[in-house]
Write a protein that holds these residues in place. Structure first.
Motif, PDB file in Angstrom:
ATOM      1  N   THR A  31       0.828  -1.203   0.000  1.00  3.33           N
ATOM      2  CA  THR A  31       0.000   0.000   0.000  1.00  3.33           C
ATOM      3  C   THR A  31       0.864   1.255   0.000  1.00  3.33           C
ATOM      4  O   THR A  31       0.625   2.199  -0.768  1.00  3.33           O
ATOM      5  N   ASP A  32       1.878   1.270   0.849  1.00  3.87           N
ATOM      6  CA  ASP A  32       2.797   2.418   0.897  1.00  3.87           C
ATOM      7  C   ASP A  32       3.519   2.591  -0.441  1.00  3.87           C
ATOM      8  O   ASP A  32       3.698   3.709  -0.934  1.00  3.87           O
ATOM      9  N   LEU A  33       3.949   1.481  -1.038  1.00  3.50           N
ATOM     10  CA  LEU A  33       4.674   1.556  -2.298  1.00  3.50           C
ATOM     11  C   LEU A  33       3.793   2.101  -3.416  1.00  3.50           C
ATOM     12  O   LEU A  33       4.204   2.987  -4.176  1.00  3.50           O
ATOM     13  N   CYS A  34       2.578   1.587  -3.523  1.00  2.00           N
ATOM     14  CA  CYS A  34       1.674   2.061  -4.575  1.00  2.00           C
ATOM     15  C   CYS A  34       1.299   3.520  -4.377  1.00  2.00           C
ATOM     16  O   CYS A  34       1.151   4.273  -5.348  1.00  2.00           O
ATOM     17  N   THR A  35       1.140   3.936  -3.119  1.00  2.00           N
ATOM     18  CA  THR A  35       0.854   5.348  -2.839  1.00  2.00           C
ATOM     19  C   THR A  35       1.998   6.234  -3.311  1.00  2.00           C
ATOM     20  O   THR A  35       1.784   7.280  -3.934  1.00  2.00           O
ATOM     21  N   GLU A  36       3.229   5.796  -3.051  1.00  2.00           N
ATOM     22  CA  GLU A  36       4.395   6.570  -3.468  1.00  2.00           C
ATOM     23  C   GLU A  36       4.482   6.651  -4.991  1.00  2.00           C
ATOM     24  O   GLU A  36       4.754   7.715  -5.553  1.00  2.00           O
ATOM     25  N   ILE A  37       4.252   5.528  -5.665  1.00  2.00           N
ATOM     26  CA  ILE A  37       4.284   5.533  -7.133  1.00  2.00           C
ATOM     27  C   ILE A  37       3.185   6.425  -7.687  1.00  2.00           C
ATOM     28  O   ILE A  37       3.368   7.141  -8.676  1.00  2.00           O
ATOM     29  N   GLY A  38       2.020   6.403  -7.036  1.00  2.00           N
ATOM     30  CA  GLY A  38       0.942   7.286  -7.452  1.00  2.00           C
ATOM     31  C   GLY A  38       1.326   8.743  -7.332  1.00  2.00           C
ATOM     32  O   GLY A  38       0.992   9.569  -8.207  1.00  2.00           O
ATOM     33  N   ASN A  39       2.070   9.084  -6.268  1.00  2.00           N
ATOM     34  CA  ASN A  39       2.519  10.468  -6.099  1.00  2.00           C
ATOM     35  C   ASN A  39       3.496  10.876  -7.202  1.00  2.00           C
ATOM     36  O   ASN A  39       3.488  12.015  -7.669  1.00  2.00           O
ATOM     37  N   ILE A  40       4.339   9.933  -7.616  1.00  2.00           N
ATOM     38  CA  ILE A  40       5.362  10.232  -8.621  1.00  2.00           C
ATOM     39  C   ILE A  40       4.777  10.286 -10.028  1.00  2.00           C
ATOM     40  O   ILE A  40       5.155  11.142 -10.841  1.00  2.00           O
ATOM     41  N   THR A  41       3.835   9.410 -10.316  1.00  2.00           N
ATOM     42  CA  THR A  41       3.353   9.249 -11.692  1.00  2.00           C
ATOM     43  C   THR A  41       1.976   9.828 -11.951  1.00  2.00           C
ATOM     44  O   THR A  41       1.555   9.943 -13.095  1.00  2.00           O
ATOM     45  N   ALA A  42       1.239  10.114 -10.895  1.00  2.00           N
ATOM     46  CA  ALA A  42      -0.164  10.541 -11.003  1.00  2.00           C
ATOM     47  C   ALA A  42      -1.083   9.387 -11.389  1.00  2.00           C
ATOM     48  O   ALA A  42      -2.259   9.591 -11.675  1.00  2.00           O
ATOM     49  N   LEU A  43      -0.556   8.150 -11.381  1.00  2.00           N
ATOM     50  CA  LEU A  43      -1.411   6.979 -11.564  1.00  2.00           C
ATOM     51  C   LEU A  43      -2.195   6.731 -10.287  1.00  2.00           C
ATOM     52  O   LEU A  43      -1.691   6.957  -9.184  1.00  2.00           O
ATOM     53  N   ALA A  44      -3.407   6.258 -10.403  1.00  2.00           N
ATOM     54  CA  ALA A  44      -4.226   5.989  -9.228  1.00  2.00           C
ATOM     55  C   ALA A  44      -3.638   4.812  -8.458  1.00  2.00           C
ATOM     56  O   ALA A  44      -3.436   3.735  -9.026  1.00  2.00           O
ATOM     57  N   PRO A  45      -3.353   4.965  -7.165  1.00  2.00           N
ATOM     58  CA  PRO A  45      -2.772   3.855  -6.388  1.00  2.00           C
ATOM     59  C   PRO A  45      -3.661   2.621  -6.368  1.00  2.00           C
ATOM     60  O   PRO A  45      -3.164   1.496  -6.425  1.00  2.00           O
ATOM     61  N   ASP A  46      -4.968   2.819  -6.293  1.00  2.00           N
ATOM     62  CA  ASP A  46      -5.882   1.680  -6.322  1.00  2.00           C
ATOM     63  C   ASP A  46      -5.860   1.042  -7.702  1.00  2.00           C
ATOM     64  O   ASP A  46      -6.083   1.702  -8.713  1.00  2.00           O
ATOM     65  N   GLY A  47      -5.568  -0.244  -7.736  1.00  2.00           N
ATOM     66  CA  GLY A  47      -5.521  -0.935  -9.015  1.00  2.00           C
ATOM     67  C   GLY A  47      -4.195  -0.821  -9.725  1.00  2.00           C
ATOM     68  O   GLY A  47      -4.030  -1.354 -10.819  1.00  2.00           O
ATOM     69  N   LEU A  48      -3.243  -0.127  -9.106  1.00  2.00           N
ATOM     70  CA  LEU A  48      -1.927   0.026  -9.726  1.00  2.00           C
ATOM     71  C   LEU A  48      -1.198  -1.305  -9.776  1.00  2.00           C
ATOM     72  O   LEU A  48      -0.540  -1.645 -10.748  1.00  2.00           O
ATOM     73  N   GLY A  49      -1.319  -2.075  -8.701  1.00  2.00           N
ATOM     74  CA  GLY A  49      -0.614  -3.356  -8.639  1.00  2.00           C
ATOM     75  C   GLY A  49      -1.538  -4.475  -8.248  1.00  2.00           C
ATOM     76  O   GLY A  49      -2.599  -4.264  -7.651  1.00  2.00           O
TER      77      GLY A  49
END
Length: 448
Positions: free
Chosen positions: A23-41
């Motif tokens: 969850t923390d990792l996807c949130t961070e990637i979402g911050n960097i890429t603007a991709l939605a963290p939910d459903g990212l991985g």
């Protein structure tokens, strides 16, 4: 479609630590890429009751851009995790075959628990990928992330954890953007997948014979393991069995041919088949040792000599659903017509053909010319040398190394050919007069 596939052992998710980390990792990637963290991985902890888990798992493996294995002793002991790794690595191999690009580096390991202490062997598939990132510090490399997830709210260790999450997220965001992998339709028949954490012979047994078949884990750990029904090695070849014939093709020269290339021509004879590279300790022709391996694997060997008709050879083994292994003497590349034939071979990356290159460690003349022979080989066979591991094996300095490499080549070729073969199950089901052995299968996730 998902961007990331998290592969991990359920036993490592005690107290929900894997879920917290991802969850923390996807949130961070979402911050960097603007991709939605939910459903990212994708991770199986999000499976819903009554869902078709096999279908969703195969779709995630077939569409993800990056595969993230969580290294731990439990991870490498899990057959199911080995099958996930194997499936994604086959997708990378298919990309290479379809594009002739270098292997995409889309397997991105994360150290969950320390595995580099030398106390336990690390599977070759994992050992071949560098996992110790110096910018993440010694503590991460030695102990992994599990303890840091527990201490992420601690004043002393929390900043270190968040620095690691930021560094991992930044790199994964780059990989997502750069990934060349196209989405692919992947079979949900996990029974047929190999186990990337086994040696090739063990993986073959894991796929086609006995062994413990693992199931996906729940939040509390793996649901269970149960013994699989043994499956016999196929008998005489039929249209529904795997390849049972192998052409062992010696690409060498005669003693007369080699007299102009090297001083010592003792390993050679009147025919290519006479080549005995492991002379004097093992003076038999190399074909003798190759036939032993083929017989051990219950393959019917056919002995051939390499000539200029390499395209015809490749066409024939593919048309006849056979295997072929070229046993190459690097000294003979300069023989008349040999470079052209090998260059033609290098243009085609077939699923049926491999190559082994013996190079006797006790041959002083060969040892003195090792670098030059190797470079000459790479110049002629550059594509295979870069892309065809484990079915292209060089510098096999002993008989044992040669036979072990040949086993790996034949097992991998068999697996590749069987994976590309048309599925025959519908025909079997539609014909009540045909019987077949039951296969090991994987149960879906259980409740505990």
């Amino acid at each position: 479609m998902v961007q990331l596939f998290l592969s991990f052992s359920g036993e490592d998710n005690g107290s929900g630590l894997v879920r917290d980390f991802f969850t923390d990792l996807c949130t961070e990637i979402g911050n960097i890429t603007a991709l939605a963290p939910d459903g990212l991985g994708y991770n199986y902890l999000d499976m819903r009751t009554a869902m078709r888990w096999r279908k969703e798992l195969s779709e995630a493996l077939g569409s993800c851009k990056v595969f993230i294995p969580l290294y731990s002793p439990r991870y490498f002991a899990s057959p199911f995790c080995g099958k996930e790794w194997w499936a994604f690595s086959r997708r990378q191999a298919d990309h290479i075959l379809g594009t002739a690009d270098p292997e995409p580096e889309m397997i991105f390991p994360v150290i969950w628990e320390g595995v580099f202490d030398g106390r336990r062997p690390i599977p070759k598939a994992a050992a071949d990928i560098w996992a110790k990132q110096p910018n993440l510090g010694d503590r991460y490399a030695e102990r992994g992330l599990r303890q840091l997830v527990q201490l992420k709210h601690n004043k002393e260790y929390g900043p270190l954890y968040h620095e690691i999450i930021f560094a991992l997220g930044k790199r994964l965001a780059e990989l997502i953007e750069d990934s060349p992998l196209a989405a692919d339709v992947m079979s949900d028949d996990f029974d047929s997948f190999g186990n990337a954490f086994c040696d090739p012979l063990t993986a073959q047994k894991d796929t086609a014979a006995a062994g413990a078949v693992a199931t996906p884990a729940t939040d509390d750990g793996p649901s269970r393991e149960r013994p699989a029904s043994p499956r016999p090695v196929p008998g005489p070849r039929t249209s529904l069995s795997g390849p049972k014939h192998v052409r062992l093709v010696v690409a060498s020269g005669t003693q007369e041919d080699l007299s102009g290339l090297r001083e010592d021509t003792t390993p050679y004879g009147d025919r290519q088949h006479d080549w005995a590279p492991y002379t004097p300790d093992h003076p038999d022709p190399v074909l003798m040792y190759a036939v032993e391996v083929a017989s051990e694997l219950r393959l019917m060997p056919h002995l051939e000599e390499f000539d200029g008709e390499v395209a015809q050879l490749l066409d024939k083994v593919e048309a006849d659903n056979e295997l072929a292994v070229i046993i190459l003497d690097p000294w003979t590349i300069e023989l008349s017509g040999r470079q052209a034939a090998l260059g033609e071979y290098d243009k085609r990356l077939t699923m049926n053909t491999g190559m082994a290159v013996p190079q006797n460690a006790s041959d002083t003349e060969t040892a003195a010319n090792t670098d030059a022979l190797r470079q000459q080989l790479l110049n002629v066979l550059g594509r295979h040398a870069q892309l065809r591991e484990p079915v292209f094996k060089m510098s096999l300095k002993t008989v044992a190394a040669f036979q072990d490499a040949l086993r790996q080549i034949l097992v991998e070729l068999t697996r590749q050919v069987m994976m590309q073969a048309p599925q025959a199950r519908p025909a079997l089901r539609s014909d009540p007069g045909v019987s077949f052995d039951s296969r090991p299968f994987l149960d879906g996730p259980s409740e505990g």
